[in-house]
Design a protein around this motif. Structure first.
Motif, PDB file in Angstrom:
ATOM      1  N   VAL A 178     -23.005  12.505  19.550  1.00 49.26           N
ATOM      2  CA  VAL A 178     -23.284  12.321  18.129  1.00 49.26           C
ATOM      3  C   VAL A 178     -21.983  12.025  17.407  1.00 49.26           C
ATOM      4  N   ASN A 179     -22.092  11.298  16.307  1.00 48.23           N
ATOM      5  CA  ASN A 179     -20.919  10.867  15.544  1.00 48.23           C
ATOM      6  C   ASN A 179     -21.317  10.807  14.067  1.00 48.23           C
ATOM      7  N   TYR A 180     -20.993  11.890  13.344  1.00 40.60           N
ATOM      8  CA  TYR A 180     -21.294  11.956  11.914  1.00 40.60           C
ATOM      9  C   TYR A 180     -20.124  12.604  11.182  1.00 40.60           C
ATOM     10  N   PRO A 181     -19.795  12.069   9.978  1.00 43.34           N
ATOM     11  CA  PRO A 181     -20.275  10.840   9.364  1.00 43.34           C
ATOM     12  C   PRO A 181     -20.176   9.676  10.339  1.00 43.34           C
ATOM     13  N   ASN A 182     -21.154   8.777  10.226  1.00 40.37           N
ATOM     14  CA  ASN A 182     -21.410   7.834  11.304  1.00 40.37           C
ATOM     15  C   ASN A 182     -20.705   6.491  11.137  1.00 40.37           C
ATOM     16  N   ASN A 183     -20.177   6.043  12.234  1.00 40.68           N
ATOM     17  CA  ASN A 183     -19.712   4.671  12.388  1.00 40.68           C
ATOM     18  C   ASN A 183     -20.676   4.009  13.375  1.00 40.68           C
ATOM     19  N   PRO A 184     -21.473   3.016  12.958  1.00 43.43           N
ATOM     20  CA  PRO A 184     -21.223   2.081  11.851  1.00 43.43           C
ATOM     21  C   PRO A 184     -22.029   2.274  10.579  1.00 43.43           C
ATOM     22  N   THR A 185     -22.987   3.202  10.511  1.00 45.73           N
ATOM     23  CA  THR A 185     -23.975   3.175   9.428  1.00 45.73           C
ATOM     24  C   THR A 185     -23.540   3.891   8.151  1.00 45.73           C
ATOM     25  N   GLY A 186     -22.545   4.785   8.240  1.00 51.38           N
ATOM     26  CA  GLY A 186     -22.168   5.575   7.080  1.00 51.38           C
ATOM     27  C   GLY A 186     -23.107   6.741   6.815  1.00 51.38           C
ATOM     28  N   ALA A 187     -24.036   6.996   7.743  1.00 50.19           N
ATOM     29  CA  ALA A 187     -24.989   8.098   7.576  1.00 50.19           C
ATOM     30  C   ALA A 187     -24.307   9.441   7.794  1.00 50.19           C
ATOM     31  N   VAL A 188     -24.882  10.489   7.219  1.00 51.75           N
ATOM     32  CA  VAL A 188     -24.423  11.852   7.462  1.00 51.75           C
ATOM     33  C   VAL A 188     -25.616  12.702   7.896  1.00 51.75           C
ATOM     34  N   MET A 189     -25.326  13.812   8.563  1.00 58.59           N
ATOM     35  CA  MET A 189     -26.377  14.742   8.955  1.00 58.59           C
ATOM     36  C   MET A 189     -26.480  15.885   7.952  1.00 58.59           C
ATOM     37  N   LYS A 190     -27.684  16.353   7.728  1.00 62.67           N
ATOM     38  CA  LYS A 190     -27.902  17.541   6.917  1.00 62.67           C
ATOM     39  C   LYS A 190     -27.747  18.776   7.813  1.00 62.67           C
TER      40      LYS A 190
END
Length: 392
Positions: free
Chosen positions: A172-184
């Motif tokens: 897992v990779n958050y904050p995410n590269n490439p989407t800019g998504a974050v996990m709650k």
């Protein structure tokens, strides 16, 4: 001196690796004039002066020799203090290894944990190195889709359905590269519970932890699954130290010992004076002041890019909550692949973006735009894109 032509026999594993499309496009653009790159994700800020001064002093003080393989003890203590201060997590320095960036940390994790017969679950899209690291480890690769309707977060139910008796690790990779998504928080807890229930390791790659927007928060995976997490992190983004190649990894007892053993034969140790500079980066308030400046600037640039993309034809942005990328969807009516679109935009507008397929098959129909670029260039790039897309 010229070498005679002869046939060289290369190790088969090398032929499995694919060159990064990010680098390929970047090098193509370098040969062109008047090009604005929104491609490679590298802070355009300089390393804070206090960190550079610390490295210079360390050289003058004789930090030019070997260090313990795992890193200078005081530096590992400073990393442990950081997690205690920021996240209230108790990490022992013995569970930390100093690495040549997060890149080496991920490589060590794959090599220490995986072999032929093991499977690793890697999100799609995902940063480019994970798949290549898995190939070198001779592990089976299972891609789990990250979907727009789920905010590009790993779906726990879908993850459980993907796990088999061969599955050993999840990336897992958050904050995410490439989407800019974050996990709650509930996402992190759910993945932590699954890892414990199914005896999986989670490689959590977290170099963008401090680039968050609109009240988003970061929840280190090691806080919720300490016995199942290998956390890779880097000074590259937080302190604009990409060229310093400084990172670290946190892992459970036996895994960290194995990683240190392999690390000893890969690079021995990270340069001693750079480790001393890392101590200053973590402990000096002036380093963190530099981060705050970067974060404010990226927040402004993020607004510029999203606002402009929303007013362009044929492209729709996913609004990021982290990192410094915008993941944008190409209008299907254009009938262009992501790669064709990126090449068209480079030729037509002189703007570099990264095709979504550089990050996996699920990236088809998307592009990644980096806003780690000076404001005036960013505004100009947006204008060029708008003009080009308006002519279609």
């Amino acid at each position: 001196m010229r070498y005679k032509k002869r046939k060289y026999f290369m190790a088969g594993r090398i032929n499995l690796l694919q060159r990064s499309k990010i680098r390929e496009l970047f090098e193509k653009a370098r040969k062109m004039k008047n090009v604005i790159s929104l491609g490679i994700g590298e802070p355009d800020f300089d390393t804070p002066g206090v960190i550079k001064d610390a490295a210079k002093r360390a050289l003058d003080e004789g930090y030019t020799h070997y260090t313990p393989n795992a890193g200078i003890p005081e530096f590992r203590e400073a990393i442990a203090e950081y997690y205690s201060d920021f996240y209230k997590i108790d990490v022992h320095p013995d569970n930390i290894i100093v690495t040549a960036g997060a890149y080496e940390g991920t490589y060590l994790a794959f090599q220490s944990l995986l072999e032929e017969g093991d499977d690793v679950i890697i999100p799609d899209p995902a940063f480019v190195c994970y798949v290549e690291d898995a190939k070198i480890a001779e592990a089976g690769i299972i891609r789990i889709p990250l979907r727009e309707e789920n905010g590009f977060r790993v779906d726990p139910d879908e993850l459980v359905e993907t796990i088999t008796k061969r599955t050993r690790m999840l990336v897992v990779n958050y904050p995410n590269n490439p989407t800019g998504a974050v996990m709650k928080k509930q996402d992190v807890k759910a993945l932590a519970d699954i890892a414990e229930d199914y005896n999986l390791y989670i490689l959590s790659d977290e170099p963008y932890e401090h680039f968050l927007y609109e009240g988003a928060k970061h929840y280190p995976m090691v806080k919720y699954a300490p016995d199942n997490t290998i956390l890779a992190n880097s000074f590259s983004k937080t302190f604009a130290m990409t060229g310093w190649r400084l990172g670290f990894t946190i892992a459970p007892d036996q895994i960290i010992k194995d990683m240190i053993k392999l690390h000893a034969y890969v690079i021995g140790n990270v340069a001693s004076f750079i480790q001393i500079a890392g101590i200053t980066a973590l402990r000096d308030s002036r380093s963190w002041a530099g981060l705050e400046e970067m974060r404010r600037t990226y927040a402004e640039r993020r607004k510029i890019v999203v606002k402009n993309l929303l007013n362009m034809p044929h492209i729709t942005p996913f609004k990021p909550k982290g990192a410094f990328y915008v993941w944008a969807k190409i209008d299907p009516e254009l009938d262009m692949s992501s790669e064709d679109f990126a090449n068209w935009l480079l030729e037509k507008a002189g703007v570099v973006v990264i095709p979504g397929t550089a990050f996996g098959k699920q990236g088809e129909g998307w592009i990644r735009i980096s806003y780690a670029t000076k404001k005036d260039q960013l505004v100009e790039a947006m204008e060029r894109m708008r003009n080009a897309l308006s002519e279609i």
